[in-house]
Design a protein around this motif. Sequence first.
Motif, short mmCIF file in Angstrom:
data_model
loop_
_atom_site.label_atom_id
_atom_site.label_comp_id
_atom_site.label_asym_id
_atom_site.label_seq_id
_atom_site.Cartn_x
_atom_site.Cartn_y
_atom_site.Cartn_z
N GLN A 1 0.83 -1.20 0.00
CA GLN A 1 0.00 0.00 0.00
C GLN A 1 0.87 1.26 0.00
O GLN A 1 2.04 1.21 0.34
CB GLN A 1 -0.92 0.02 1.22
N PRO A 2 0.28 2.41 -0.37
CA PRO A 2 1.01 3.67 -0.28
C PRO A 2 1.32 3.98 1.18
O PRO A 2 0.60 3.58 2.09
CB PRO A 2 0.03 4.70 -0.86
N SER A 3 2.39 4.72 1.40
CA SER A 3 2.74 5.11 2.76
C SER A 3 1.83 6.24 3.24
O SER A 3 1.28 7.00 2.44
CB SER A 3 4.18 5.60 2.81
N PRO A 4 1.66 6.40 4.56
CA PRO A 4 0.91 7.56 5.06
C PRO A 4 1.49 8.89 4.58
O PRO A 4 0.75 9.84 4.32
CB PRO A 4 1.04 7.41 6.59
N ASP A 5 2.82 8.95 4.42
CA ASP A 5 3.44 10.18 3.95
C ASP A 5 2.96 10.55 2.55
O ASP A 5 2.80 11.74 2.23
CB ASP A 5 4.97 10.06 3.95
N ARG A 6 2.75 9.54 1.73
CA ARG A 6 2.28 9.84 0.37
C ARG A 6 0.87 10.41 0.40
O ARG A 6 0.55 11.35 -0.33
CB ARG A 6 2.33 8.58 -0.49
N PHE A 7 0.02 9.83 1.23
CA PHE A 7 -1.32 10.41 1.39
C PHE A 7 -1.24 11.81 1.99
O PHE A 7 -1.97 12.71 1.56
CB PHE A 7 -2.18 9.51 2.27
N ALA A 8 -0.38 12.00 2.96
CA ALA A 8 -0.25 13.31 3.61
C ALA A 8 0.11 14.39 2.60
O ALA A 8 -0.41 15.51 2.64
CB ALA A 8 0.78 13.25 4.73
N ALA A 9 1.01 14.05 1.66
CA ALA A 9 1.41 15.02 0.64
C ALA A 9 0.24 15.38 -0.27
O ALA A 9 0.04 16.55 -0.64
CB ALA A 9 2.57 14.47 -0.17
N VAL A 10 -0.58 14.38 -0.61
CA VAL A 10 -1.75 14.63 -1.46
C VAL A 10 -2.75 15.51 -0.73
O VAL A 10 -3.28 16.49 -1.29
CB VAL A 10 -2.39 13.30 -1.88
N TYR A 11 -3.02 15.20 0.53
CA TYR A 11 -3.99 16.00 1.29
C TYR A 11 -3.49 17.44 1.46
O TYR A 11 -4.29 18.38 1.39
CB TYR A 11 -4.23 15.37 2.67
N ALA A 12 -2.19 17.61 1.66
CA ALA A 12 -1.63 18.96 1.81
C ALA A 12 -1.80 19.76 0.51
O ALA A 12 -2.16 20.95 0.54
CB ALA A 12 -0.16 18.88 2.19
N THR A 13 -1.58 19.11 -0.62
CA THR A 13 -1.74 19.78 -1.91
C THR A 13 -3.19 20.20 -2.14
O THR A 13 -3.46 21.32 -2.62
CB THR A 13 -1.28 18.85 -3.05
N LEU A 14 -4.13 19.33 -1.75
CA LEU A 14 -5.54 19.66 -1.92
C LEU A 14 -5.96 20.81 -1.00
O LEU A 14 -6.76 21.67 -1.39
CB LEU A 14 -6.39 18.42 -1.66
N ALA A 15 -5.41 20.85 0.20
CA ALA A 15 -5.70 21.96 1.12
C ALA A 15 -5.18 23.27 0.54
O ALA A 15 -5.87 24.31 0.58
CB ALA A 15 -5.08 21.68 2.48
N GLU A 16 -3.97 23.22 0.00
CA GLU A 16 -3.38 24.43 -0.59
C GLU A 16 -4.17 24.90 -1.81
O GLU A 16 -4.20 26.10 -2.12
CB GLU A 16 -1.93 24.15 -0.99
N ALA A 17 -4.83 23.96 -2.50
CA ALA A 17 -5.63 24.33 -3.68
C ALA A 17 -6.98 24.94 -3.31
O ALA A 17 -7.73 25.35 -4.19
CB ALA A 17 -5.84 23.09 -4.56
N GLY A 18 -7.30 24.96 -2.01
CA GLY A 18 -8.53 25.62 -1.56
C GLY A 18 -9.68 24.70 -1.21
O GLY A 18 -10.77 25.17 -0.88
N HIS A 19 -9.47 23.40 -1.26
CA HIS A 19 -10.52 22.47 -0.84
C HIS A 19 -10.72 22.55 0.67
O HIS A 19 -9.77 22.80 1.43
CB HIS A 19 -10.17 21.04 -1.25
N THR A 20 -11.94 22.31 1.09
CA THR A 20 -12.24 22.40 2.52
C THR A 20 -12.35 21.04 3.20
O THR A 20 -12.49 20.96 4.42
CB THR A 20 -13.57 23.15 2.73
N GLY A 21 -12.31 19.98 2.43
CA GLY A 21 -12.38 18.64 2.99
C GLY A 21 -12.05 17.61 1.92
O GLY A 21 -12.03 17.91 0.73
N VAL A 22 -11.76 16.38 2.36
CA VAL A 22 -11.41 15.29 1.46
C VAL A 22 -12.21 14.05 1.85
O VAL A 22 -12.29 13.70 3.03
CB VAL A 22 -9.91 14.95 1.52
N VAL A 23 -12.79 13.40 0.84
CA VAL A 23 -13.33 12.05 1.02
C VAL A 23 -12.39 11.11 0.29
O VAL A 23 -12.19 11.22 -0.92
CB VAL A 23 -14.77 11.94 0.49
N SER A 24 -11.78 10.20 1.06
CA SER A 24 -10.74 9.31 0.54
C SER A 24 -11.30 7.89 0.53
O SER A 24 -11.52 7.30 1.59
CB SER A 24 -9.50 9.43 1.44
N VAL A 25 -11.55 7.36 -0.66
CA VAL A 25 -12.27 6.09 -0.83
C VAL A 25 -11.28 5.03 -1.33
O VAL A 25 -10.62 5.24 -2.35
CB VAL A 25 -13.43 6.24 -1.83
N HIS A 26 -11.22 3.89 -0.62
CA HIS A 26 -10.15 2.94 -0.93
C HIS A 26 -10.62 1.49 -0.94
O HIS A 26 -11.73 1.16 -0.51
CB HIS A 26 -9.01 3.13 0.05
#
Length: 270
Positions: A51-76
């Motif tokens: 599986q992907p590492s938590p760090d990889r997910f953390a980087a994606v979530y940080a990028t989405l926050a910087e893009a102005g999103h207010t929340g994430v639904v992460s479906v796996h």
Amino acid sequence: MPPSVAVVTDSTAYLPPVEGITVVPLTVVAGGVSYDEPDYTGDLAAATTSQPSPDRFAAVYATLAEAGHTGVVSVHLSSALSGTAGAAALAGASAALPVEVVDSRSLAMGLGYPVLAAAREAARGAGLTAVAAAARTCAAATRTFFCVDTLDQLRRSGRVSTTASIFGSALMIKPLLHISGGTIQPLEKVRTAARAVARMEDLAVEAAGSAPVDVAVQHVGAPERAQALAERIKGRLPAVRELRVVEAGAVVGAHVGPGMVGITVAPGSH
């Protein structure tokens, strides 16, 4: 303006690029080299997955926050089959925006359809709770059936038990399986591959009933068999809204082996 809620999934959804959906790849390891799943084209029998590492997910979530999103639904994919959802949840706990992790309890298009349901809800401007609920509702109503040439690879990878693998070990017996409770379970014993596919087709038609549905025929290295199956399904399900043929990637292929054919039936999109 992008939707306020972003949708994230992993590469085992096997979706084409879709606006509003961010894909985090699983890892395929072969010959001591690690590959992002979409980049691996080698021998499936020689591959292992992680599986992907938590760090990889953390980087994606940080990028989405910087893009102005207010929340994430992460479906796996199912947490009973992989630690991917757990890694996403670990990263989400310290993210700069709220992250709701949804365990699809499935994989391939059994995951892909809930992801698409979440993305449609997000595109309408729905909030975090409603977007997550759309994914969970679709996942709960989605059925996946598949048949493989042998259970040996699933047994070696721990995706089915040794007891279950005996189910398909007899001469000329082809195992028909389904996803139940988030795990891969034997469903029926069928003699010959042709009969297994025909029985799987019948089960998919029964699962669809008369309601509008989306259907995906999935395969590993069997495009002609998959296309022929899709044509027969189309003729038997006049209420099908979307019918797609999907080739599963290296992660599923490494565990089920070449020749796998499956069907996913989901509530019709709207």
